[in-house]
Design a protein around this motif. Structure first.
Motif, mmCIF file in Angstrom:
data_model
loop_
_atom_site.group_PDB
_atom_site.id
_atom_site.type_symbol
_atom_site.label_atom_id
_atom_site.label_comp_id
_atom_site.label_asym_id
_atom_site.label_seq_id
_atom_site.Cartn_x
_atom_site.Cartn_y
_atom_site.Cartn_z
ATOM 1 N N PHE A 37 0.851 -1.197 0.000
ATOM 2 C CA PHE A 37 0.000 0.000 0.000
ATOM 3 C C PHE A 37 0.879 1.237 0.000
ATOM 4 N N VAL A 38 0.266 2.367 -0.349
ATOM 5 C CA VAL A 38 0.975 3.645 -0.469
ATOM 6 C C VAL A 38 0.204 4.697 0.323
ATOM 7 N N VAL A 39 0.927 5.516 1.074
ATOM 8 C CA VAL A 39 0.325 6.642 1.786
ATOM 9 C C VAL A 39 0.897 7.927 1.211
ATOM 10 N N VAL A 40 0.029 8.806 0.757
ATOM 11 C CA VAL A 40 0.448 10.059 0.135
ATOM 12 C C VAL A 40 0.347 11.184 1.165
ATOM 13 N N GLY A 41 1.499 11.735 1.526
ATOM 14 C CA GLY A 41 1.542 12.871 2.445
ATOM 15 C C GLY A 41 2.187 14.050 1.746
ATOM 16 N N ALA A 42 1.586 14.450 0.643
ATOM 17 C CA ALA A 42 2.181 15.485 -0.220
ATOM 18 C C ALA A 42 1.601 16.866 0.043
ATOM 19 N N GLY A 43 1.091 17.084 1.234
ATOM 20 C CA GLY A 43 0.592 18.406 1.586
ATOM 21 C C GLY A 43 -0.885 18.585 1.318
ATOM 22 N N ILE A 44 -1.371 19.770 1.639
ATOM 23 C CA ILE A 44 -2.788 20.082 1.492
ATOM 24 C C ILE A 44 -2.949 21.425 0.797
ATOM 25 N N THR A 45 -4.130 21.645 0.265
ATOM 26 C CA THR A 45 -4.473 22.925 -0.357
ATOM 27 C C THR A 45 -5.735 23.468 0.307
ATOM 28 N N PRO A 46 -5.868 24.783 0.434
ATOM 29 C CA PRO A 46 -7.040 25.346 1.104
ATOM 30 C C PRO A 46 -8.323 25.055 0.340
ATOM 31 N N GLY A 47 -9.387 24.806 1.088
ATOM 32 C CA GLY A 47 -10.681 24.499 0.485
ATOM 33 C C GLY A 47 -11.388 25.767 0.025
ATOM 34 N N THR A 48 -11.072 26.199 -1.178
ATOM 35 C CA THR A 48 -11.571 27.491 -1.676
ATOM 36 C C THR A 48 -12.595 27.363 -2.799
ATOM 37 N N GLN A 49 -12.996 26.135 -3.141
ATOM 38 C CA GLN A 49 -13.844 25.962 -4.324
ATOM 39 C C GLN A 49 -15.146 26.753 -4.226
ATOM 40 N N LEU A 50 -15.824 26.653 -3.109
ATOM 41 C CA LEU A 50 -17.096 27.373 -2.949
ATOM 42 C C LEU A 50 -16.877 28.887 -2.971
ATOM 43 N N ALA A 51 -15.821 29.333 -2.306
ATOM 44 C CA ALA A 51 -15.522 30.768 -2.281
ATOM 45 C C ALA A 51 -15.255 31.284 -3.681
ATOM 46 N N GLU A 52 -14.531 30.508 -4.460
ATOM 47 C CA GLU A 52 -14.229 30.917 -5.828
ATOM 48 C C GLU A 52 -15.501 30.989 -6.664
ATOM 49 N N MET A 53 -16.375 29.994 -6.509
ATOM 50 C CA MET A 53 -17.648 29.995 -7.234
ATOM 51 C C MET A 53 -18.506 31.188 -6.857
ATOM 52 N N ALA A 54 -18.366 31.636 -5.596
ATOM 53 C CA ALA A 54 -19.155 32.771 -5.116
ATOM 54 C C ALA A 54 -18.534 34.110 -5.484
ATOM 55 N N GLY A 55 -17.358 34.078 -6.120
ATOM 56 C CA GLY A 55 -16.719 35.316 -6.548
ATOM 57 C C GLY A 55 -15.954 36.035 -5.461
ATOM 58 N N LEU A 56 -15.628 35.342 -4.365
ATOM 59 C CA LEU A 56 -14.867 35.976 -3.291
ATOM 60 C C LEU A 56 -13.397 36.098 -3.689
ATOM 61 N N THR A 57 -12.704 37.065 -3.112
ATOM 62 C CA THR A 57 -11.296 37.266 -3.399
ATOM 63 C C THR A 57 -10.467 36.178 -2.739
ATOM 64 N N LEU A 58 -9.556 35.604 -3.515
ATOM 65 C CA LEU A 58 -8.672 34.561 -3.002
ATOM 66 C C LEU A 58 -7.231 35.074 -3.002
ATOM 67 N N GLU A 59 -6.477 34.681 -1.982
ATOM 68 C CA GLU A 59 -5.038 34.968 -1.924
ATOM 69 C C GLU A 59 -4.423 33.960 -0.969
ATOM 70 N N ASN A 60 -3.883 32.888 -1.525
ATOM 71 C CA ASN A 60 -3.395 31.770 -0.717
ATOM 72 C C ASN A 60 -4.481 31.314 0.248
ATOM 73 N N GLY A 61 -5.657 31.077 -0.279
ATOM 74 C CA GLY A 61 -6.818 30.760 0.540
ATOM 75 C C GLY A 61 -7.878 31.829 0.352
ATOM 76 N N ILE A 62 -8.882 31.803 1.188
ATOM 77 C CA ILE A 62 -9.947 32.806 1.142
ATOM 78 C C ILE A 62 -9.429 34.053 1.855
ATOM 79 N N LYS A 63 -9.308 35.139 1.133
ATOM 80 C CA LYS A 63 -8.725 36.355 1.700
ATOM 81 C C LYS A 63 -9.699 37.024 2.666
ATOM 82 N N THR A 64 -9.221 37.252 3.907
ATOM 83 C CA THR A 64 -10.043 37.952 4.889
ATOM 84 C C THR A 64 -9.296 39.168 5.416
ATOM 85 N N ASP A 65 -10.047 40.060 6.051
ATOM 86 C CA ASP A 65 -9.399 41.158 6.759
ATOM 87 C C ASP A 65 -9.011 40.657 8.159
#
Length: 403
Positions: free
Chosen positions: A233-261
């Motif tokens: 068996f193989v275990v992949v530990g190659a990192g993670i990416t931020p869950g931004t799909q919904l934010a992107e679909m909603a037109g929110l600003t992204l910058e290494n993730g969902i950009k917040t103040d």
């Protein structure tokens, strides 16, 4: 009556809704999660839970009765398919739910191997969800052969659990050394030696070329150095990416993730974000922190701001990792460090102190909670630590806090 909807039922989402009720929010709350399990803690998945040392019920952040007793509508096993910021609605398939305020605590997603190199074969796992670990657990038995892809903390933790269960483990890391992205060479050396002591074969500067299978199940791994391994068996530990799909679909600003103040508000004033998926201002720049403490603290500040507080989130980064009999505790961020001071201890006890010039910026402490606590307090207070005192294992660290 005001309705707050929270998408993402992990550590941040659960913390946010609990804080809303604790601080007196009396409107409607709906917490939506794609997984069917109650909100649970993820760190033990690849350690105590996979080893069989932690029961499923002990993973849950709060019992189901908590949500019922606090009038929180919990929608599990539901995947949000769309957000309409203009109409202030979220959709779960054909169902439309209106909100007054929305929080995105959508976490992060593991990187998978491409199908083109065999990532779609049976027996190839990532370590992110309860379902991932439940699927992998039957394979983690003595005598099996595992390939771990990635020498970050997830990969190393998976390697430790497999080795403890009697699995023959080979770990490959494409970079020059394990932990290269997150730690100094001293920390890499420490954990390389630790894993070597437990029989793990670590190959650095070596990548995975492709996986081969028999009857749809992984059976061999071809590496970039030309070698071929038989694997079960193989275990992949190659990192993670931020869950931004919904934010992107909603037109929110992204910058290494969902950009917040600084208060956790996104580019839409009615939508907030916290946890792994959110990037926020930090010391003149912008960061995104992948940690349980950040998920909790940031979510609680966002909850307060959703209720009308005007409070900036001030992060005090800290992390941990458990491997074999070693607990690594990390305080601060080592970004931009230019020197490292080693504080030696006995056995597996040691700590590495990161400096930028004469300023202490981070500490990696292995089985040394005292060094960790002193280092963390100094960093949180903006103080530094005399390098000569740190380097002297006989010196008492506590006076540094009063300097």
């Amino acid at each position: 009556m005001s309705h707050i909807v929270v998408i993402g039922a992990g550590q941040a989402g659960s913390s946010l809704v609990a804080k809303l009720r604790k601080d007196g929010f009396d409107g409607d709350i709906t917490l939506i999660g794609a997984e069917t399990a109650l909100p649970y803690q993820r760190p033990p998945l690849s350690k105590a839970y996979l080893l069989g040392d932690l029961a499923l019920e002990r993973l849950f952040l709060r019992p189901e009765s908590f949500y019922t007793d606090h009038n929180i509508t919990l929608r599990l096993g539901c995947r949000v398919t769309a957000i309409d910021p203009a109409a202030k609605t979220v959709s779960i398939g054909d169902e439309v739910i209106a909100y007054d305020q929305l929080a995105l605590t959508t976490g992060s997603d593991p990187r998978h191997l491409p199908a083109a190199i065999g990532g779609d074969l049976s027996g190839v796992f990532v370590v992110r969800s309860l379902a991932d670990v439940d699927a992998m657990a039957p394979h983690v038995v003595a005598g099996k052969r595992a390939l771990i892809v990635g020498g970050g903390y997830i990969g190393l933790e998976a390697a430790a659990v497999c080795a403890k269960r009697g699995v023959k483990v080979t770990l490959v890391e494409m970079a020059e050394r394990i932990l290269q992205r997150v730690a100094a060479p001293e920390t890499s050396d420490y954990f390389r030696a630790l894993h070597g002591d437990h029989g793990v074969d670590i190959l650095e500067g070596v990548g995975l070329q492709r996986l081969h299978g028999a009857a749809g199940k992984v059976s061999r791994a071809e590496l970039s150095n030309g070698s071929v391994l038989d694997v079960d068996f193989v275990v992949v530990g190659a990192g993670i990416t931020p869950g931004t799909q919904l934010a992107e679909m909603a037109g929110l600003t992204l910058e290494n993730g969902i950009k917040t103040d600084a208060q956790g508000r996104t580019s839409d004033p009615a939508i907030w974000s916290a946890g792994d998926c959110a990037s926020f201002p930090y010391k003149g720049g912008r960061i995104r922190l992948e940690s349980v403490p950040n998920a909790i603290d940031q979510a609680e500040v966002v909850a307060q701001n959703m209720m009308g507080a005007v409070k900036d989130y001030v992060a005090t980064p800290w992390f941990w990792s458990d491997q074999y009999d070693v607990k690594l505790q990390i305080a601060g961020l080592n970004t931009g460090y230019d020197s490292v001071v080693t504080r030696a201890g006995e056995g597996h006890t040691t700590s590495f102190w990161y400096y930028r010039g004469d300023q202490l910026v981070a500490v990696d402490a292995m089985n040394d909670p005292r060094a960790y606590m002193v280092g963390k307090r100094l960093i949180d207070m903006g103080k530094t630590a005399d390098k000569a005192v740190v380097a002297d294992p006989a010196a008492d660290l506590k006076p540094l806090l009063k300097a």
